[in-house]
Design a protein around this motif. Structure first.
Motif, PDB file in Angstrom:
ATOM      1  N   GLY A  51      22.581 -31.160 -28.214  1.00  0.00           N
ATOM      2  CA  GLY A  51      23.246 -30.859 -26.889  1.00  0.00           C
ATOM      3  C   GLY A  51      24.059 -29.858 -26.791  1.00  0.00           C
ATOM      4  N   PRO A  52      24.314 -29.183 -25.709  1.00  0.00           N
ATOM      5  CA  PRO A  52      25.479 -28.035 -25.654  1.00  0.00           C
ATOM      6  C   PRO A  52      26.847 -28.541 -26.199  1.00  0.00           C
ATOM      7  CG  PRO A  52      24.798 -29.082 -23.594  1.00  0.00           C
ATOM      8  CD  PRO A  52      23.819 -29.601 -24.289  1.00  0.00           C
ATOM      9  N   MET A  53      27.350 -29.671 -25.847  1.00  0.00           N
ATOM     10  CA  MET A  53      28.685 -30.219 -26.463  1.00  0.00           C
ATOM     11  C   MET A  53      28.634 -29.892 -28.183  1.00  0.00           C
ATOM     12  SD  MET A  53      30.451 -33.783 -26.474  1.00  0.00           S
ATOM     13  CE  MET A  53      30.718 -34.054 -24.758  1.00  0.00           C
ATOM     14  N   HIS A  54      27.738 -29.760 -28.820  1.00  0.00           N
ATOM     15  CA  HIS A  54      27.545 -29.941 -30.397  1.00  0.00           C
ATOM     16  C   HIS A  54      28.237 -28.807 -30.818  1.00  0.00           C
ATOM     17  CE1 HIS A  54      26.439 -30.124 -34.316  1.00  0.00           C
ATOM     18  NE2 HIS A  54      25.571 -29.193 -34.206  1.00  0.00           N
ATOM     19  N   LEU A  55      28.128 -27.210 -30.189  1.00  0.00           N
ATOM     20  CA  LEU A  55      28.711 -25.963 -30.568  1.00  0.00           C
ATOM     21  C   LEU A  55      29.296 -25.407 -29.673  1.00  0.00           C
ATOM     22  CD1 LEU A  55      26.434 -25.273 -33.812  1.00  0.00           C
ATOM     23  CD2 LEU A  55      29.032 -25.646 -33.742  1.00  0.00           C
ATOM     24  N   THR A  56      29.496 -25.775 -28.433  1.00  0.00           N
ATOM     25  CA  THR A  56      30.056 -24.883 -27.256  1.00  0.00           C
ATOM     26  C   THR A  56      31.296 -25.751 -26.773  1.00  0.00           C
ATOM     27  OG1 THR A  56      28.921 -25.763 -25.384  1.00  0.00           O
ATOM     28  CG2 THR A  56      27.832 -23.977 -26.903  1.00  0.00           C
ATOM     29  N   GLN A  57      31.935 -25.233 -25.669  1.00  0.00           N
ATOM     30  CA  GLN A  57      33.023 -25.822 -25.139  1.00  0.00           C
ATOM     31  C   GLN A  57      32.614 -26.632 -24.025  1.00  0.00           C
ATOM     32  OE1 GLN A  57      35.661 -22.587 -24.037  1.00  0.00           O
ATOM     33  NE2 GLN A  57      36.994 -23.216 -25.766  1.00  0.00           N
ATOM     34  N   ASP A  58      31.201 -26.707 -23.779  1.00  0.00           N
ATOM     35  CA  ASP A  58      30.706 -27.593 -22.928  1.00  0.00           C
ATOM     36  C   ASP A  58      31.021 -29.277 -23.092  1.00  0.00           C
ATOM     37  OD1 ASP A  58      28.688 -29.360 -21.094  1.00  0.00           O
ATOM     38  OD2 ASP A  58      27.364 -27.533 -20.982  1.00  0.00           O
ATOM     39  N   ASP A  59      31.508 -29.714 -22.055  1.00  0.00           N
ATOM     40  CA  ASP A  59      31.892 -31.179 -22.127  1.00  0.00           C
ATOM     41  C   ASP A  59      30.915 -32.392 -21.928  1.00  0.00           C
ATOM     42  OD1 ASP A  59      32.167 -30.875 -19.572  1.00  0.00           O
ATOM     43  OD2 ASP A  59      34.316 -31.284 -19.527  1.00  0.00           O
ATOM     44  N   ARG A  60      29.668 -31.998 -21.546  1.00  0.00           N
ATOM     45  CA  ARG A  60      28.735 -32.891 -21.002  1.00  0.00           C
ATOM     46  C   ARG A  60      28.236 -33.760 -22.324  1.00  0.00           C
ATOM     47  NH1 ARG A  60      24.522 -29.535 -18.199  1.00  0.00           N
ATOM     48  NH2 ARG A  60      25.166 -28.041 -19.799  1.00  0.00           N
ATOM     49  N   TYR A  61      27.981 -35.020 -22.189  1.00  0.00           N
ATOM     50  CA  TYR A  61      27.613 -35.763 -23.013  1.00  0.00           C
ATOM     51  C   TYR A  61      25.909 -35.445 -22.887  1.00  0.00           C
ATOM     52  CZ  TYR A  61      31.528 -38.466 -23.652  1.00  0.00           C
ATOM     53  OH  TYR A  61      33.032 -38.801 -24.120  1.00  0.00           O
ATOM     54  N   ILE A  62      25.180 -35.753 -23.823  1.00  0.00           N
ATOM     55  CA  ILE A  62      23.659 -35.687 -23.837  1.00  0.00           C
ATOM     56  C   ILE A  62      23.178 -36.479 -22.689  1.00  0.00           C
ATOM     57  CG2 ILE A  62      23.055 -36.976 -25.713  1.00  0.00           C
ATOM     58  CD1 ILE A  62      20.924 -34.768 -26.577  1.00  0.00           C
ATOM     59  N   SER A  63      23.884 -37.670 -22.717  1.00  0.00           N
ATOM     60  CA  SER A  63      23.202 -38.447 -21.497  1.00  0.00           C
ATOM     61  C   SER A  63      23.260 -38.087 -20.406  1.00  0.00           C
ATOM     62  CB  SER A  63      24.010 -39.974 -21.816  1.00  0.00           C
ATOM     63  OG  SER A  63      25.525 -39.700 -21.393  1.00  0.00           O
ATOM     64  N   SER A  64      24.045 -37.282 -19.936  1.00  0.00           N
ATOM     65  CA  SER A  64      24.471 -36.848 -18.675  1.00  0.00           C
ATOM     66  C   SER A  64      23.299 -35.765 -18.186  1.00  0.00           C
ATOM     67  CB  SER A  64      25.814 -36.548 -18.323  1.00  0.00           C
ATOM     68  OG  SER A  64      26.100 -35.066 -19.228  1.00  0.00           O
ATOM     69  N   LEU A  65      22.753 -35.045 -19.066  1.00  0.00           N
ATOM     70  CA  LEU A  65      21.610 -34.217 -18.965  1.00  0.00           C
ATOM     71  C   LEU A  65      20.529 -34.607 -17.954  1.00  0.00           C
ATOM     72  CD1 LEU A  65      21.793 -32.233 -22.409  1.00  0.00           C
ATOM     73  CD2 LEU A  65      23.221 -31.937 -19.961  1.00  0.00           C
ATOM     74  N   PRO A  66      20.164 -33.846 -17.094  1.00  0.00           N
ATOM     75  CA  PRO A  66      18.907 -34.469 -16.419  1.00  0.00           C
ATOM     76  C   PRO A  66      17.541 -34.522 -17.236  1.00  0.00           C
ATOM     77  CG  PRO A  66      19.264 -31.782 -16.000  1.00  0.00           C
ATOM     78  CD  PRO A  66      20.295 -32.541 -16.738  1.00  0.00           C
ATOM     79  N   LEU A  67      16.931 -35.730 -16.853  1.00  0.00           N
ATOM     80  CA  LEU A  67      15.618 -35.974 -17.682  1.00  0.00           C
ATOM     81  C   LEU A  67      14.706 -34.712 -17.951  1.00  0.00           C
ATOM     82  CD1 LEU A  67      15.032 -39.665 -16.696  1.00  0.00           C
ATOM     83  CD2 LEU A  67      15.708 -39.083 -18.865  1.00  0.00           C
ATOM     84  N   THR A  68      14.696 -33.959 -16.740  1.00  0.00           N
ATOM     85  CA  THR A  68      13.857 -32.794 -16.512  1.00  0.00           C
ATOM     86  C   THR A  68      13.973 -32.020 -17.792  1.00  0.00           C
ATOM     87  OG1 THR A  68      15.174 -31.799 -15.225  1.00  0.00           O
ATOM     88  CG2 THR A  68      13.176 -32.945 -14.311  1.00  0.00           C
ATOM     89  N   SER A  69      15.248 -31.834 -18.406  1.00  0.00           N
ATOM     90  CA  SER A  69      15.509 -31.104 -19.811  1.00  0.00           C
ATOM     91  C   SER A  69      14.916 -31.266 -20.883  1.00  0.00           C
ATOM     92  CB  SER A  69      17.069 -31.127 -19.915  1.00  0.00           C
ATOM     93  OG  SER A  69      17.944 -31.177 -18.934  1.00  0.00           O
TER      94      SER A  69
END
Length: 203
Positions: A51-69
């Motif tokens: 997920g984006p939090m892995h190597l960026t400053q994005d603080d969203r957990y993967i659980s918060s991403l929309p299912l359409t992703s």
């Protein structure tokens, strides 16, 4: 349906330097009247989604991403013996906006061996830039990682909102399936990334 997921087993191969995966039977029906297993793992073992939090400053957990992703029409690119995966104009005819791209390098056949950890193909910046421009959802690949330190490709893709599915299996079977979609569901977990069950389904 084609399962693109490696089975989680005890001591499954992990990224060099990561903690070993442990899967043990804690209780056995014959003696305890029920069965129970215990899994100790990092989020990047086996088939998983970055997920984006892995190597960026994005603080969203993967659980918060929309299912359409995690679900969408998909295409497969077979790169053969290419070690530096560059963008080719012919890909424009294959890859459509919001697609999920599966890259079959053939390297997946080495999963579980030392060779899988060294001298693997990598995605070129030209390829990453082109798919970012096309607004795809996810790249899936039969590698431990699509790049190496300092993980510039990871950062380019994740910063653009493109998820990365790693350690895919059975990609050779996709060439005969025709049109397909990918369903790549991570655990609903408050983490940067997650193990996932990833399948291709003919449409």
């Amino acid at each position: 349906m084609i399962d693109l997921t490696h089975t989680i087993i005890d001591n499954l191969q992990v990224y060099p330097g990561d903690e070993n995966l442990s899967l043990t039977r804690q209780k056995d029906f014959s003696t305890d009247k029920f069965t129970d297993f215990k899994l100790i793992t990092g989020m990047h073992a086996g088939t998983h989604i970055d997920g984006p939090m892995h190597l960026t400053q994005d603080d969203r957990y993967i659980s918060s991403l929309p299912l359409t992703s995690f679900v969408g029409k998909a295409c497969v690119i077979n790169t053969g013996s290419e070690m530096d995966i560059k963008w080719k104009e012919s890909y424009s005819e294959i890859i459509k906006e919001k697609d999920i791209i599966i890259i079959n390098t053939g390297f997946g056949r080495y999963f579980g061996t030392v060779k899988y950890l060294i001298d693997n193909p990598v995605i070129n910046e030209s390829f990453a830039a082109a798919v970012i421009e096309r607004g795809i959802k996810m790249i899936g690949i039969d590698l431990m990682s699509p790049d190496s330190q300092p993980h510039k490709i990871h950062k380019m893709l994740l910063s653009a909102g493109i998820l990365i599915a790693e350690n895919l299996a059975n990609l050779d079977r996709l060439s005969s399936i025709g049109s397909f979609e990918v369903i790549a569901l991570p655990l609903k977990i408050n983490s940067d990334s997650s193990p996932a069950r990833i399948i291709a389904r003919k449409i």
